[in-house]
Structures are given as C-alpha cells and as structure tokens.
Scaffold this active site. Structure first.
Site, PDB file in Angstrom:
ATOM      1  N   GLU A 110     -29.747  58.029  -4.239  1.00 59.55           N
ATOM      2  CA  GLU A 110     -30.960  58.602  -3.657  1.00 59.55           C
ATOM      3  C   GLU A 110     -32.187  58.207  -4.455  1.00 59.55           C
ATOM      4  OE1 GLU A 110     -28.249  62.353  -2.131  1.00 59.55           O
ATOM      5  OE2 GLU A 110     -29.558  62.584  -3.871  1.00 59.55           O
ATOM      6  N   GLU A 130     -20.796  63.198  -2.781  1.00 57.81           N
ATOM      7  CA  GLU A 130     -21.063  64.637  -2.815  1.00 57.81           C
ATOM      8  C   GLU A 130     -20.115  65.476  -1.960  1.00 57.81           C
ATOM      9  OE1 GLU A 130     -25.252  62.831  -3.578  1.00 57.81           O
ATOM     10  OE2 GLU A 130     -23.428  62.302  -2.490  1.00 57.81           O
TER      11      GLU A 130
END
Length: 251
Positions: A110, A130
């Site tokens: 990210e 995640e």
C-alpha cells in the site's frame, strides 16, 4: 530515526530504516512519515526517492504495534493514522519514485502504491496477506490500489492470496521497471534526473491534474489551482487595496 530524510541536489531521499523488523511500520514510523512528507512538501526538493533499508522494502504494519488495540482504537488511530501518512505521500506535489529493493507486503504494498512509479529489483515479491490474518488491507489497499492498478490484481492478492514476483507484477502493471538486484537505486537516480530536466512548475501541475483525474485529492487540487489563478489576478490586488484603504473595491 526509523524514517530518514536527506535532500541533495533537488532529490529527497526518504528511507525506511528499521531493517531489523524488515521495515515494518509501527506507530512512531507512521507519524514520522507524515512529518517527513510535510518537510518535503515545503522543501526545495523536486523529486522523491522512497526506499527501504536492509532485506525488505516494507513488510507492512508491525503486528505488535496494533494487535493489542481495542477495535475502536484500531480503527480510530491505527487505520486513520496510516491513511493520513499515506495520503500525505501520495499527494506530495513532487513526483515519488519507489525503489522496491526488498519484498513489499501488506502495508508495504500500500505504501508502494502511493508512489508515481515503482522500480522493482528482480528478487522481490509483492502481496497482500492481511485476510490470512483475519484483517483487511486497511491503508487504502482496496481503494487507492484498485484505482491505480485495477480491481482484478487486488482481488487476486487480497482475496485469493496470490504473491507476485517482480516480473509478474510488471506484466500486471503494478511495477513500472524491473532491474537486477542491487540496481534499483541507480535506476531511480536516472529517473530522478529525467524529472529534474523538465519544467518544475509544469511537472508539479501535471501531477496534480493526474491525481485529480485518478480521484486522488480532487477537491484540494481543483481549489488549489483555482486559488492560484485568483491570487494572481488584478481583482485580488484591487480587493486587498480596497480593504486596506477602507473603501469599496472597483473591480
């Protein structure tokens, strides 16, 4: 200092320096990233090179930094704080070149998505692990990453757990250039010089317009551009003079 900033000859070198933790981001690093971005924004730098120290670019958010937080504090501080820092990086007026000199996973991916271009060394891998931990990609891993690279690559990483090599990431459009291991910084410096050879003002404005078209900070971009036009007008000069002289303006 876990995030170092050095500005030399118009180039801001922004380095994640927590090599013993694979540059995993803790709360202090998230706050430091926001601070460094404010420094860069108001500096003489015209281009930014983002890199990691040691074996990883960034292994994401440090689990120990957030695992013990309550759900309320996790959302209120960890997620929101990360968004603020990453938004500051993505919305810098200067172009940002990310050197993926090690793996970019989770929050590290990210972070890389905030850059304008990404250079990957051949040995690296990228992914979003995640959901395998029971959490979501929370620092715009489903939003900015989808806008910039398309929903399908994000689905494959975040939902199906695919991990991509540098070459595969380049084929998919996540990475712009793949170089041999150890050559990422040289390529970044070459690209930085290309930026420095171009008009600084035109480059800044062009980045702002591209960001707006991409849904990145559209409102602030439009008002900043319009405000700059208004600030350079004869109307403003007359309005300020009239205010100081306590008379009606003559537009």
């Amino acid at each position: 200092m876990t995030i170092r900033l050095k500005i030399t000859d118009g180039i801001a070198h922004l380095t994640l320096a927590r090599a013993e933790k694979l540059n995993a981001l803790d709360t202090a690093m998230v706050h430091a990233l926001s601070d460094r971005c404010r420094e860069i924004e108001h500096s003489t730098a015209r281009v930014v090179i983002l890199a990691g120290e040691g074996k990883a670019f960034c292994a994401g958010g440090d689990i120990e930094a957030w695992a013990g937080e309550s759900p309320q504090d996790f959302g209120r501080h960890w997620v929101r704080g990360g968004h603020a820092a990453f938004d500051a990086l993505a919305r810098l007026r200067q172009p940002v070149i990310a050197v993926l000199d090690g793996h970019a996973l989770g929050g590290g991916l990210e972070l890389a998505a905030c850059a304008d271009v990404r250079i990957a060394e051949k040995h690296i891998k990228i992914g979003q692990p995640e959901t395998g931990l029971g959490i979501i990609p929370g620092w715009s891993g489903t939003q900015r990453a989808t806008r910039r690279f398309g929903a399908q690559i994000v689905r494959r990483m975040a939902i199906f757990g695919e991990v991509f090599t540098a070459d595969a990431a380049c084929d998919l459009g996540f990475v712009d250039h793949v170089v041999d291991t150890g050559h990422g910084m040289a390529k970044a410096l070459e690209m930085a010089q290309a930026v420095l050879a171009r008009s600084p003002r035109a480059t800044e404005l062009t980045k702002m317009l591209i960001n707006a078209a991409d849904g990145e900070d559209r409102e602030r971009v439009l008002e900043a551009l319009a405000g700059a036009l208004a600030a350079g007008s004869d109307d403003l000069a007359e309005g300020l003079s009239a205010f100081r002289e306590k008379r009606p303006p003559k537009f």
